[in-house]
Structures are given as structure tokens and as C-alpha cells.
Design an enzyme around this catalytic site. Structure first.
Site, PDB file in Angstrom:
ATOM      1  N   ASP A   1      28.325  10.307  49.179  1.00  0.00           N
ATOM      2  CA  ASP A   1      27.942   9.682  47.757  1.00  0.00           C
ATOM      3  C   ASP A   1      27.175   8.175  48.268  1.00  0.00           C
ATOM      4  O   ASP A   1      27.237   7.591  49.496  1.00  0.00           O
ATOM      5  CB  ASP A   1      29.024   9.441  47.014  1.00  0.00           C
ATOM      6  CG  ASP A   1      28.387   8.973  45.604  1.00  0.00           C
ATOM      7  OD1 ASP A   1      27.477   9.175  45.119  1.00  0.00           O
ATOM      8  OD2 ASP A   1      29.193   7.629  45.326  1.00  0.00           O
TER       9      ASP A   1
ATOM     10  N   ALA B   1      26.332   4.806  45.406  1.00  0.00           N
ATOM     11  CA  ALA B   1      27.120   3.524  44.986  1.00  0.00           C
ATOM     12  C   ALA B   1      28.601   3.746  44.877  1.00  0.00           C
ATOM     13  O   ALA B   1      29.084   4.892  44.362  1.00  0.00           O
ATOM     14  CB  ALA B   1      26.344   3.481  43.522  1.00  0.00           C
TER      15      ALA B   1
ATOM     16  N   LYS C   1      22.444  10.032  35.276  1.00  0.00           N
ATOM     17  CA  LYS C   1      23.001   8.966  34.323  1.00  0.00           C
ATOM     18  C   LYS C   1      22.586   9.226  32.850  1.00  0.00           C
ATOM     19  O   LYS C   1      23.496   8.771  31.915  1.00  0.00           O
ATOM     20  CB  LYS C   1      22.230   7.621  34.790  1.00  0.00           C
ATOM     21  CG  LYS C   1      22.322   6.987  36.095  1.00  0.00           C
ATOM     22  CD  LYS C   1      23.804   6.803  36.022  1.00  0.00           C
ATOM     23  CE  LYS C   1      24.505   6.301  37.648  1.00  0.00           C
ATOM     24  NZ  LYS C   1      25.409   7.103  38.021  1.00  0.00           N
TER      25      LYS C   1
END
EC number: 3.11.1.1
Length: 264
Positions: A9, A11, A50
Site C-alpha cells: 500500500d 499512504a 476516496k
């Protein structure tokens, strides 16, 4: 059993210790509408695409009830789209500041490559967001062999499609010759759904939600308690292994390879 690739991944795992870039923005877009949300609430859907994250926040009972109290109705798809557009605008402006590799990541990647391990990556960020993050991270010495965003596949996490695309592009199969490592519940589900060895990293994670300074200054007993809460959460959501820092990853890899463990 030989591990041939590791899918990271971004962040909270390889860059942006604590995954703080999106956190404040999620809180801000709701605050502007008179609906206060907590950092804990804002973090809960972390790892999703998001816009799906914004949608998940609007579906939380407390937030939905507060929205209904203020506006006389539940959030609509138009509300979600408007908030997401604001989210993008603010996030794009700050992303370059949150792309520094987490301490130790570059050294671990270099060691994996010396062993012939291929390096892939998945994310909850869009392609446009990752164009910013990946460019800045590369300038600071971190560049995986391949990157897949939710824009590149039919759906993001917890679906396994980003991991499958990494496998195809890296030329690695079967999937149990790969490790997925991340810092959120959705990462764990993505890895398990893809049939991969799945590892949760705790320090620097969104699930732990602490800055480096907070970790350094926290009472050791309190920190240990928080670490164990996150560890259990990862295991409950499918992690085969948990590590506190990235430096432990190679020892996990050796356990898999030496003991001939079977994915269950």
C-alpha cells in the site's frame, strides 16, 4: 514456497507516516456543512477509493442522523459528489507534502530487490492523486516496479482486482507466491480476497493513527495497548501476520518460505 513479489500500500504503509494527508480534508468537508466528524470516524473507511470513503462516512448512523437534523434529509448522491470534489481540490494542494517515504522503507525495498523480489503497489488514491504522490516519492528514492489505482480496474478495495493486475504486470503466479502489506482493514481484506499472504503493519498506520512524535512521546504501556488493539483488528480482518515496523517483513517472508505454511 518462494515469495516472488510484495505488493505494498502507499499512504500509512510506505509514505505519509500515520496517513494524515486525507484525514484533515475529510473532517474539513463535513465541518464546512456544520457536521462535525471525529478523527476516529474519518479514519474508519481508510483504504477505500476516496469517493467511496466519503460515501461510507455519510452512511455512518451518527453522521447521517446529524446531517438529517441539520438539513432535514439524509445526504444525497449530489451531496456526496460535491463533497468529493472539494476533497480532491484540497487534497491535490497538500499531497506533495505527504509523499516522503517512511523511515526504513527504502532500505527494505532495496534488500527485497537484492533477493530478486518484485515490488508492486495498490492504493485508495485515484490515478491523478498518485501522479503527484508517486512523482514526489520517486524524487525521494522510493519507486515500486508497478502501481495500480482503483481507476485502472473495475473496483478498488476490498475487491482483489488491483492485486491481480499487479500479478499480471509483474508476471507472478500463483497468488500465494505474493505478499500484500498494508495499514488498513481494507488492505487486509484486499489481500485475503486475492489469495495472497496478507501482512498488517502497525506503526505509522492509519489504524494506529499516531504521528512519529506521538509514538516517541507516548507512555510505553499505553502505546503497547494501542498496538495490540490494532494487531487484533488486523487479525480479525484476515491478516496472516502483523508487524510493528517494515524491518520485520523479511523475517515474515522467511517464516512463510521455510515452514511451508498453507494459506487458510
Amino acid at each position: 514456497m518462494k515469495i516472488e513479489a510484495v505488493i505494498f500500500d502507499w499512504a500509512g504503509t510506505t509514505v505519509d507516516y500515520g496517513c494524515f494527508a486525507p484525514l484533515e480534508v475529510f473532517m474539513e468537508i463535513f465541518y464546512k456543512r456544520g457536521v462535525g466528524i471525529t478523527a476516529e470516524e474519518a479514519r474508519k473507511p481508510m483504504g477505500l477509493l476516496k469517493i467511496d470513503h466519503v460515501r461510507a462516512l455519510t452512511e455512518m448512523p451518527r453522521i447521517a442522523n446529524e446531517w438529517n437534523r441539520i438539513f432535514g434529509q439524509l445526504p444525497t448522491e449530489t451531496d456526496i459528489q460535491e463533497m468529493y470534489e472539494e476533497f480532491e481540490e484540497i487534497l491535490f494542494a497538500i499531497l506533495p507534502r505527504y509523499a516522503s517515504p517512511i523511515h526504513g522503507v527504502k532500505e527494505v525495498i532495496a534488500s527485497l530487490r537484492e533477493r530478486g523480489i518484485k515490488i508492486g503497489s495498490t492504493t485508495g488514491y485515484t490515478r491523478e492523486m498518485m501522479d503527484i504522490v508517486a512523482k514526489e516519492a520517486a524524487l525521494q528514492g522510493y519507486k515500486p516496479d508497478f502501481l495500480v489505482t482503483p481507476d485502472d480496474v473495475p473496483a478498488g478495495r476490498p475487491y482483489p482486482w488491483m492485486c491481480y493486475k499487479n500479478a499480471m504486470e509483474l508476471g507472478v503466479y500463483p497468488m500465494n507466491h505474493m505478499i500484500k502489506i498494508g495499514d488498513t482493514v481494507s488492505d487486509m481484506k484486499e489481500g485475503r480476497n486475492a489469495g495472497m499472504w496478507t501482512v498488517g503493519v502497525i506503526l505509522g498506520s492509519s489504524e494506529l493513527g499516531l504521528s512519529e512524535e506521538e509514538v516517541e512521546n507516548m507512555d510505553s504501556a499505553e502505546l503497547r495497548e494501542k498496538i495490540e488493539v490494532v494487531r487484533n483488528r488486523f487479525v480479525e480482518n484476515g491478516a496472516h501476520f502483523t508487524i510493528e515496523t517494515m524491518q520485520e517483513l523479511e523475517s515474515v517472508m522467511e517464516r512463510i518460505e521455510k515452514q511451508e505454511l498453507i494459506i487458510s
